[in-house]
Design a protein around this motif. Structure first.
Motif, PDB file in Angstrom:
ATOM      1  N   ILE A  42      -4.147   2.128   7.358  1.00 55.59           N
ATOM      2  CA  ILE A  42      -4.239   2.024   5.907  1.00 55.59           C
ATOM      3  C   ILE A  42      -5.417   2.898   5.511  1.00 55.59           C
ATOM      4  O   ILE A  42      -6.562   2.593   5.819  1.00 55.59           O
ATOM      5  CB  ILE A  42      -4.456   0.571   5.450  1.00 55.59           C
ATOM      6  N   THR A 102      -7.848   3.808   3.148  1.00 56.78           N
ATOM      7  CA  THR A 102      -8.338   3.128   1.951  1.00 56.78           C
ATOM      8  C   THR A 102      -8.618   4.082   0.794  1.00 56.78           C
ATOM      9  O   THR A 102      -8.459   3.708  -0.349  1.00 56.78           O
ATOM     10  CB  THR A 102      -9.591   2.295   2.260  1.00 56.78           C
ATOM     11  N   ARG A 141       4.240   4.049   3.109  1.00 60.07           N
ATOM     12  CA  ARG A 141       4.086   2.761   2.444  1.00 60.07           C
ATOM     13  C   ARG A 141       3.980   1.668   3.504  1.00 60.07           C
ATOM     14  O   ARG A 141       4.698   1.688   4.496  1.00 60.07           O
ATOM     15  CB  ARG A 141       5.262   2.475   1.525  1.00 60.07           C
ATOM     16  N   ALA A 194      -4.293  -5.383   0.420  1.00 55.57           N
ATOM     17  CA  ALA A 194      -3.898  -5.474   1.822  1.00 55.57           C
ATOM     18  C   ALA A 194      -5.058  -5.981   2.671  1.00 55.57           C
ATOM     19  O   ALA A 194      -4.876  -6.813   3.564  1.00 55.57           O
ATOM     20  CB  ALA A 194      -3.413  -4.123   2.337  1.00 55.57           C
ATOM     21  N   GLU A 195      -6.257  -5.498   2.380  1.00 56.68           N
ATOM     22  CA  GLU A 195      -7.444  -5.928   3.120  1.00 56.68           C
ATOM     23  C   GLU A 195      -7.685  -7.428   2.926  1.00 56.68           C
ATOM     24  O   GLU A 195      -7.986  -8.149   3.880  1.00 56.68           O
ATOM     25  CB  GLU A 195      -8.662  -5.122   2.665  1.00 56.68           C
ATOM     26  N   MET A 249      -4.712   5.514  -0.364  1.00 58.67           N
ATOM     27  CA  MET A 249      -3.564   4.639  -0.586  1.00 58.67           C
ATOM     28  C   MET A 249      -3.889   3.626  -1.677  1.00 58.67           C
ATOM     29  O   MET A 249      -4.941   2.996  -1.650  1.00 58.67           O
ATOM     30  CB  MET A 249      -3.171   3.923   0.704  1.00 58.67           C
ATOM     31  N   GLU A 250      -2.964   3.499  -2.618  1.00 53.26           N
ATOM     32  CA  GLU A 250      -3.177   2.525  -3.677  1.00 53.26           C
ATOM     33  C   GLU A 250      -2.979   1.115  -3.145  1.00 53.26           C
ATOM     34  O   GLU A 250      -2.219   0.903  -2.200  1.00 53.26           O
ATOM     35  CB  GLU A 250      -2.245   2.795  -4.859  1.00 53.26           C
ATOM     36  N   ASN A 251      -3.691   0.185  -3.729  1.00 55.39           N
ATOM     37  CA  ASN A 251      -3.569  -1.235  -3.422  1.00 55.39           C
ATOM     38  C   ASN A 251      -4.099  -1.612  -2.039  1.00 55.39           C
ATOM     39  O   ASN A 251      -3.748  -2.656  -1.510  1.00 55.39           O
ATOM     40  CB  ASN A 251      -2.113  -1.680  -3.570  1.00 55.39           C
ATOM     41  N   SER A 252      -4.941  -0.774  -1.449  1.00 59.47           N
ATOM     42  CA  SER A 252      -5.465  -1.081  -0.121  1.00 59.47           C
ATOM     43  C   SER A 252      -6.386  -2.302  -0.135  1.00 59.47           C
ATOM     44  O   SER A 252      -6.501  -3.006   0.867  1.00 59.47           O
ATOM     45  CB  SER A 252      -6.189   0.129   0.475  1.00 59.47           C
ATOM     46  N   CYS A 307       0.868  -1.186   0.000  1.00 61.94           N
ATOM     47  CA  CYS A 307       0.000   0.000   0.000  1.00 61.94           C
ATOM     48  C   CYS A 307       0.895   1.223   0.000  1.00 61.94           C
ATOM     49  O   CYS A 307       1.816   1.327   0.795  1.00 61.94           O
ATOM     50  CB  CYS A 307      -0.867   0.039   1.258  1.00 61.94           C
ATOM     51  N   SER A 308       0.597   2.144  -0.871  1.00 61.11           N
ATOM     52  CA  SER A 308       1.426   3.331  -1.009  1.00 61.11           C
ATOM     53  C   SER A 308       0.554   4.576  -1.021  1.00 61.11           C
ATOM     54  O   SER A 308      -0.589   4.537  -1.476  1.00 61.11           O
ATOM     55  CB  SER A 308       2.213   3.223  -2.314  1.00 61.11           C
TER      56      SER A 308
END
Length: 142
Positions: free
Chosen positions: A118, A120, A68, A129-130, A123-126, A9-10
């Protein structure tokens, strides 16, 4: 050897970048307008406004540049807005929960010796991660 299952996540999304630039431009614009005033109180307010907008803008730009969170099946690596990294094992995790962030948005709050958020919406790609967090047995329905 790298884990096949990894979520990074970034903060490198458009929202924090735009917010950071927006606050800096507003701060500078209002500062230039108010500093041209002859009143000391108005000039002082312009300086305070500039400082506050600069701090807020800096936060979002640092968020965009540095924040990140990298998750694997074995650990979590957290990099703060200041660029400092710390690695946590999943055994270090005390709890994971959702937290409302306003207007239908939410955060995922991971509690270790610190709170890892995080964001959501920012942040990209959350989503990845979830999924990984749910795969570890957190955030499920009990």
């Amino acid at each position: 050897m790298k884990d096949e299952k990894e979520a990074v996540c970034s903060g490198r999304t458009l929202t924090p970048l735009l917010l950071g630039v927006f606050f800096w431009f507003i701060g500078v614009g209002v500062f230039l307008i108010l500093i041209s005033s002859t009143s000391k109180e108005v000039k002082g307010a312009g300086i305070i406004f500039f400082i506050l907008c600069g701090m807020e803008g800096s936060y979002f730009l640092l968020f965009w540049r540095n924040k990140r969170i990298t998750m694997t099946r074995d650990d979590i690596t957290y990099r703060s807005i200041w660029g400092k990294e710390k690695k946590y094992s999943w055994e270090d995790v005390r709890s994971v929960r959702y937290k409302a962030a306003g207007r239908g948005a939410y955060r995922i709050l991971i509690q270790t010796d610190r709170k890892i958020c995080i964001e959501t919406g920012m942040m990209e790609n959350s989503e990845e991660a979830e999924k990984l967090i749910k795969g570890k047995g957190y955030l499920g329905l009990h």
